[in-house]
Design a protein around this motif. Structure first.
Motif, mmCIF file in Angstrom:
data_model
loop_
_atom_site.group_PDB
_atom_site.id
_atom_site.type_symbol
_atom_site.label_atom_id
_atom_site.label_comp_id
_atom_site.label_asym_id
_atom_site.label_seq_id
_atom_site.Cartn_x
_atom_site.Cartn_y
_atom_site.Cartn_z
ATOM 1 N N ASP A 605 -10.065 -0.388 -33.086
ATOM 2 C CA ASP A 605 -9.438 -1.410 -33.930
ATOM 3 C C ASP A 605 -9.485 -2.733 -33.162
ATOM 4 O O ASP A 605 -8.889 -2.863 -32.090
ATOM 5 C CB ASP A 605 -8.000 -1.028 -34.240
ATOM 6 C CG ASP A 605 -7.397 -1.894 -35.338
ATOM 7 O OD1 ASP A 605 -7.951 -2.982 -35.599
ATOM 8 O OD2 ASP A 605 -6.376 -1.486 -35.920
ATOM 9 N N ILE A 606 -10.232 -3.698 -33.699
ATOM 10 C CA ILE A 606 -10.332 -5.027 -33.070
ATOM 11 C C ILE A 606 -9.256 -5.907 -33.678
ATOM 12 O O ILE A 606 -9.307 -6.257 -34.858
ATOM 13 C CB ILE A 606 -11.731 -5.637 -33.289
ATOM 14 C CG1 ILE A 606 -12.798 -4.683 -32.739
ATOM 15 C CG2 ILE A 606 -11.837 -6.996 -32.625
ATOM 16 C CD1 ILE A 606 -14.212 -5.164 -32.974
ATOM 17 N N ILE A 623 -8.683 -5.331 -28.316
ATOM 18 C CA ILE A 623 -9.024 -4.128 -29.061
ATOM 19 C C ILE A 623 -8.035 -3.010 -28.733
ATOM 20 O O ILE A 623 -7.359 -3.040 -27.690
ATOM 21 C CB ILE A 623 -10.458 -3.651 -28.769
ATOM 22 C CG1 ILE A 623 -10.597 -3.206 -27.308
ATOM 23 C CG2 ILE A 623 -11.465 -4.727 -29.104
ATOM 24 C CD1 ILE A 623 -11.935 -2.569 -27.003
ATOM 25 N N GLU A 624 -7.965 -2.061 -29.654
ATOM 26 C CA GLU A 624 -7.193 -0.843 -29.443
ATOM 27 C C GLU A 624 -8.151 0.327 -29.629
ATOM 28 O O GLU A 624 -8.714 0.506 -30.704
ATOM 29 C CB GLU A 624 -6.035 -0.752 -30.423
ATOM 30 C CG GLU A 624 -5.142 0.468 -30.205
ATOM 31 C CD GLU A 624 -3.994 0.537 -31.190
ATOM 32 O OE1 GLU A 624 -2.941 -0.071 -30.905
ATOM 33 O OE2 GLU A 624 -4.170 1.163 -32.250
ATOM 34 N N VAL A 625 -8.299 1.122 -28.582
ATOM 35 C CA VAL A 625 -9.211 2.262 -28.610
ATOM 36 C C VAL A 625 -8.378 3.537 -28.696
ATOM 37 O O VAL A 625 -7.548 3.812 -27.825
ATOM 38 C CB VAL A 625 -10.117 2.289 -27.367
ATOM 39 C CG1 VAL A 625 -11.054 3.494 -27.429
ATOM 40 C CG2 VAL A 625 -10.907 1.000 -27.260
ATOM 41 N N THR A 626 -8.602 4.301 -29.746
ATOM 42 C CA THR A 626 -7.896 5.577 -29.954
ATOM 43 C C THR A 626 -8.898 6.706 -29.807
ATOM 44 O O THR A 626 -9.937 6.724 -30.477
ATOM 45 C CB THR A 626 -7.256 5.623 -31.348
ATOM 46 O OG1 THR A 626 -6.360 4.528 -31.488
ATOM 47 C CG2 THR A 626 -6.496 6.932 -31.535
ATOM 48 N N MET A 627 -8.584 7.648 -28.935
ATOM 49 C CA MET A 627 -9.437 8.815 -28.730
ATOM 50 C C MET A 627 -8.619 10.080 -28.984
ATOM 51 O O MET A 627 -7.476 10.193 -28.545
ATOM 52 C CB MET A 627 -10.017 8.819 -27.313
ATOM 53 C CG MET A 627 -11.081 7.755 -27.100
ATOM 54 S SD MET A 627 -11.814 7.833 -25.450
ATOM 55 C CE MET A 627 -10.463 7.212 -24.463
ATOM 56 N N TRP A 676 -1.706 -1.678 -22.122
ATOM 57 C CA TRP A 676 -0.887 -0.472 -22.070
ATOM 58 C C TRP A 676 -1.684 0.704 -22.598
ATOM 59 O O TRP A 676 -2.661 0.547 -23.320
ATOM 60 C CB TRP A 676 0.433 -0.615 -22.833
ATOM 61 C CG TRP A 676 0.320 -1.148 -24.244
ATOM 62 C CD1 TRP A 676 0.580 -2.409 -24.649
ATOM 63 C CD2 TRP A 676 -0.076 -0.418 -25.416
ATOM 64 N NE1 TRP A 676 0.373 -2.539 -25.997
ATOM 65 C CE2 TRP A 676 -0.028 -1.332 -26.496
ATOM 66 C CE3 TRP A 676 -0.463 0.881 -25.672
ATOM 67 C CZ2 TRP A 676 -0.348 -0.969 -27.798
ATOM 68 C CZ3 TRP A 676 -0.798 1.248 -26.976
ATOM 69 C CH2 TRP A 676 -0.730 0.330 -28.019
ATOM 70 N N THR A 677 -1.223 1.923 -22.204
ATOM 71 C CA THR A 677 -1.867 3.161 -22.634
ATOM 72 C C THR A 677 -0.791 4.180 -22.969
ATOM 73 O O THR A 677 0.186 4.326 -22.227
ATOM 74 C CB THR A 677 -2.783 3.726 -21.540
ATOM 75 O OG1 THR A 677 -3.802 2.775 -21.233
ATOM 76 C CG2 THR A 677 -3.443 5.021 -21.998
ATOM 77 N N GLN A 712 -5.235 3.069 -26.233
ATOM 78 C CA GLN A 712 -5.325 2.047 -25.187
ATOM 79 C C GLN A 712 -5.410 0.667 -25.829
ATOM 80 O O GLN A 712 -6.229 0.445 -26.738
ATOM 81 C CB GLN A 712 -6.561 2.270 -24.310
ATOM 82 C CG GLN A 712 -6.533 3.525 -23.469
ATOM 83 C CD GLN A 712 -7.813 3.704 -22.686
ATOM 84 O OE1 GLN A 712 -8.856 4.008 -23.246
ATOM 85 N NE2 GLN A 712 -7.732 3.510 -21.374
ATOM 86 N N LYS A 713 -4.571 -0.236 -25.353
ATOM 87 C CA LYS A 713 -4.635 -1.635 -25.772
ATOM 88 C C LYS A 713 -5.318 -2.409 -24.642
ATOM 89 O O LYS A 713 -4.827 -2.427 -23.508
ATOM 90 C CB LYS A 713 -3.233 -2.181 -26.018
ATOM 91 C CG LYS A 713 -3.204 -3.609 -26.509
ATOM 92 C CD LYS A 713 -3.762 -3.729 -27.908
ATOM 93 C CE LYS A 713 -3.634 -5.165 -28.424
ATOM 94 N NZ LYS A 713 -2.221 -5.558 -28.596
#
Length: 943
Positions: A605-606, A623-627, A676-677, A712-713
């Motif tokens: 998510d950008i 960005i926010e990366v979701t795994m 943050w994570t 992760q942000k």
């Protein structure tokens, strides 16, 4: 019993009586006088009365009169069992100890049977591995006929004919409740009937080879044990701990009406068809070994509805009494009629030695007074009572803390027995708890192979409460000896009745301390060793959580960040993940299929593109990366449906996490700043079955079906190769790669879809707007990855208004000099030079604010064109002026020297030529400009 046996014999013929004295069985007597049965079995008999002499007839009539007189005398003096409603019953293992020497052996012998019906009524006190009702063995085969119950698998088991016929029905034999059961088999027609609870199940059966089946005669019939060999091979765990009554075995199959009549107690045993085996005369027909023979009321087994009343023989306040009944699985009793009141009074009078408060009342009822409505209400439901039994005159309820005490003492006046009295709830009385059903208390915290029972029910034993195990254990209270100090209140002892050395105990903190809730027990000689074990004994049902004090709350309230237990224990030990000692967080999850890598699903998510630095060829985005991935090595607890509440962030031990490397164009390195994570668990499945080895109930979830979610942000600055040939009408394509780091794609693979990329920020930025974003495969060598593509379009309106329009206006101004008078050279040249100077200044300013490139950009071409146009204007003005000056000079010489008329014509021609050239410039400049603008627009519009 003898009178009842005599009443049964009255229905027989004189020949029956004679045969009975000569040692014949009941079946033989029945066969002689039941031609219907003889015809059914193909064994018709000759009517002996037809062959008898007149003398034998007189003897028979005399016997009739004699038996009638004896029976009449017995009924007058002793009364019949049928009138009293009592039937013989046998109690096996009343003390609860599993033994192999408790049984009832039939002294007669069975004939060979081509059909059989076995009916009985049983009240199971404790279960065994195999609850053997009856076992019939012949010398060749111990399992000639067997009926038993398996409490654990909830099944009724039937074995017959040397294990040739084996049947099993799904059937739950409840504890401490009367159950009527019948099993009927017809070996000739090959069908079986099974009766339980008034319902009949019938089905046919087949035997390989279709042999002739029958129950062979001459064997040994035993009740309460399983014969593994003829007359022996008994095992204590295959015995019976129950009360057995009204046993009947017939040598034919009862019809459905007869079976139902037995179930609902509508048939009188004295008038029914004679069974070949029954309990009508237990002492004569059976040998009893370590069992109790007594009587049981027919109302007990004909009315299976039951309720237990438990009286706890210790004084407590109403609040404490209410809590004790609740954690015992019941509630304080409220009599609903005078009949229930007198039944309750008959129970309480035996507790005079334990519950004598010195006042009129010694027991609590579940009734409270309502000050507002001036009514007496049920303490749980709050509903007004329809029945009360207050002895005293009704007084107003003036205080909110008023409860009701019960007068259970028979030393008072008769009119006060069973009376209700309003008393303060703060006083101390003995609780009377009502259990509408057999409440099985669970013992949690025992090891898997522990020898102790895991379920218990409460019973009264000589006025004291006993916890009786479902199988082999019992928890009893042991009072202190007289020579101990006042702080010793005794202890509770948990023991195996058949293995006395296996035991556990804990000491009481007070005289009213019960082993309900969580306590520390000292265990001895259990298979799990000697240790101190925390055990919770709880009445909580499925989907409930047991608080440390025994209170039950809904399991969904466990670890929901709200305190629901009185002792707050529902929010203790709320770690969602506990890693096994063998877990290695450096190793990725194991592959379920060796040919397929573990899938890590990614979503990007950008939020915003903070800066597009064209000069330095890079862009910065938030960005926010979701795994999301599954790890089959893990187990989770207390998962909520809301993923945000299942946080694993901050745990000292962390599970394996995927690590990403961010790349720019041509795999150049990116600068990543982590804001943050978070790591949480997403619930997908239902929890596993409850594991009572754990103290507290927990919803446990498999990692194979419930995923880990890492969010992760990040702030990422990524290089991008900008192509500025068409600047400021350019469109740029920037890429950002995310590659799995450290583990090849043979083990870990990134999974994505077209919806895995989302832009949620403002698309219009200072200079560019984001047209679209896509995601694609971005594997780098042997490492799995994805590549994010961003398509940007320059916001050229700024350059149009700030550069193109002003410079075009200057061109127009410069073009207007062609409309000035030709002779006005000074004004024309000043306007043209000023415009050229201003255009050069614009060019310098624009050039300093845009990226410097070795190649020409569209804006550079525009500025050069503008300068060339103005330069052309200035040059044209100078040429026109020179032309006009030559014409004037020629005219001056002609006047002064009086030259010929040819020279005059030449001067005029030059003047006209200048005018024509001026007109040409008026036309040429706009035409060239229009052509240039057309070509320029086409170039700028190309993607």
């Amino acid at each position: 019993a003898e009178a009842k046996g005599a009443s049964r014999k009255m229905a027989t013929t004189p020949s029956d009586v004679l045969l009975s004295h000569s040692g014949g069985s009941e079946r033989e007597r029945r066969e002689q006088d039941n031609p219907k049965t003889n015809r059914r079995k193909g064994r018709g008999r000759t009517d002996r009365t037809k062959k008898s002499s007149p003398l034998s007839l007189e003897i028979r009539y005399s016997v009739y009169l004699l038996l009638f007189a004896l029976l009449s005398l017995g009924l007058c003096c002793s009364g019949s069992a049928a009138e009293t409603g009592e039937v013989p019953a046998v109690r096996f293992q009343r003390d609860g100890e599993a033994r192999k020497d408790t049984l009832l052996k039939y002294l007669g012998s069975l004939p060979s049977l081509s059909a059989i019906t076995s009916c009985f009524r049983v009240n199971l006190r404790q279960a065994r591995n195999a609850n053997s009702i009856l076992s019939y063995a012949v010398r060749e085969e111990p399992n000639e006929f067997y009926i038993g119950f398996n409490h654990e698998s909830k099944a009724l088991e039937l074995l017959c004919c040397g294990d040739v016929l084996q049947e099993e029905w799904n059937f739950t034999l409840p504890l401490r409740e009367w159950v009527s059961v019948c099993v009927a088999i017809d070996f000739e027609d090959r069908y079986i009937k099974f009766l339980f609870g008034g319902e009949i199940i019938q089905h046919t059966f087949k035997v390989p080879g279709n042999p002739v089946l029958e129950v062979r005669g001459g064997g040994l019939l035993v009740f309460g044990q399983d014969q593994d060999s003829y007359g022996g091979g008994y095992i204590n765990i295959q015995s019976l701990c129950a009360t057995l009554a009204d046993v009947r075995i017939y040598d034919y199959v009862l019809n459905d009406d007869e079976l139902v009549a037995f179930s609902d107690c509508s048939s009188d045993p004295a008038s029914a068809s004679f069974p070949i085996v029954s309990f009508s005369d237990i002492k004569r027909d059976f040998e009893a070994m370590n069992v109790e023979i007594g009587q049981v009321l027919s109302d007990d087994y004909c009315n299976p509805q039951r309720s237990d009343v438990l009286i706890f023989p210790e004084f407590r306040s109403f609040k404490e009494a209410k809590h004790l009944c609740q954690i015992s699985g019941g509630e304080l009793m409220v009599p609903r009629s005078m009949e229930e009141t007198w039944k309750l009074f008959s129970k309480t009078v035996s507790y005079l030695n334990f519950c004598n408060s010195g006042s009129m009342t010694s027991f609590w009822l579940g009734v409270k007074g309502n000050v507002t409505t001036q009514s007496w209400e049920h303490y749980v439901t709050g509903s007004e009572l329809n029945f009360t039994n207050f002895v005293q005159q009704k007084a107003p309820i003036e205080e909110p803390n008023i409860c009701v005490g019960f007068a259970g003492n028979n030393n008072t006046n008769a009119n006060q027995h069973g009376g209700w009295y309003s008393v303060s709830c703060k006083l101390r009385r003995c609780p009377i708890c009502l259990l509408d059903e057999v409440v099985l208390l669970k013992a949690r915290g025992l090891c898997k192979d522990s020898l102790f029972d895991r379920q218990y029910f409460l019973t009264n034993d000589n006025g004291l409460i006993t916890f009786t195990g479902v199988y082999y254990s019992m928890i009893t209270r042991h009072l202190p000896s007289n020579n101990t100090d006042g702080l010793d209140y005794g202890f509770w002892l948990l023991r195996r009745l058949d293995k006395p050395s296996v035991r556990a105990k804990f000491r009481l903190d007070s005289p009213s301390h019960y082993p309900l809730g969580r306590h520390l027990w000292i265990v001895e000689d259990d298979v799990c060793g000697n240790s101190t074990v925390s055990i919770i004994i709880t009445a909580c049902k499925e989907q409930q959580f047991s608080c440390s004090d025994g209170t039950c709350v809904e399991l969904r309230q466990r670890c929901d960040m709200e305190l629901d237990c009185p002792d707050d224990s529902d929010e203790m030990g709320c770690e969602f993940l506990t890693l096994a000692p063998s877990y290695n967080s450096d190793n990725p999850p194991p592959r379920q299929d060796i040919t397929k890598p573990v899938q890590v699903e990614i979503h990007i998510d950008i939020y915003a593109i903070r800066k597009i630095d064209v000069a330095n060829f890079q862009f910065t985005c938030e960005i926010e990366v979701t795994m999301e991935w599954f790890d089959s090595r893990l187990r989770f607890r207390h998962l909520n449906n809301a993923t945000e509440l299942n946080s694993l962030t901050g745990l000292e031990q962390q599970p394996w996490r995927p690590k990403l490397e961010f790349l720019g164009d041509r795999n150049t390195a990116s600068d990543v700043q982590e804001r943050w994570t978070t790591l949480s668990v997403r619930r997908y499945t239902m929890p596993l079955d409850d594991n009572d080895e754990e103290e507290f109930e927990s919803e446990v979830f498999e990692g194979e079906g419930n995923s880990l979610l890492q969010v992760q942000k990040l702030t990422v600055t990524t290089p991008c190769q900008f192509y500025l040939e068409k600047f400021p009408f350019d469109q740029q394509h920037c890429s950002m790669g995310l590659k799995m780091s450290g583990i090849t794609k043979d083990y870990i693979s990134i999974k994505y879809s077209k919806d895995s990329i989302v832009f949620s920020g403002r698309r219009k930025m200072l200079e560019y707007t984001l047209v679209k974003e896509t995601i694609d495969n971005g594997d780098v060598g042997n490492y799995s990855g994805v590549e994010v593509h961003l398509y940007l379009r320059n916001l050229s309106n700024f350059y149009i208004t700030s550069t193109y329009v002003p410079t075009f206006i200057i061109i127009v101004i410069g073009y207007l000099v062609f409309f000035f008078p030709i002779a006005n050279f000074n004004e024309r040249i000043m306007v043209g030079l000023t415009g050229l100077l201003v255009e050069a200044t614009f060019f310098s300013q624009v050039n300093s604010s845009i990226p410097h490139t070795a190649y020409m950009k569209l804006v550079d071409i525009w500025m050069v064109f503008c300068i060339l146009v103005l330069f052309q204007v200035v040059v044209s003005v100078v040429i026109l002026h020179w032309t006009l000056e030559e014409s004037n000079r020629t005219t001056l010489i002609k006047v002064e020297a009086t030259v010929s008329s040819i020279n005059r014509n030449m001067a005029e021609w030059r003047r006209k030529k200048a005018v024509k050239m001026n007109r040409f410039c008026r036309f040429f400049t706009p035409v060239v400009t229009v052509i240039f603008l057309t070509v320029y627009t086409v170039l700028a519009a190309q993607v």
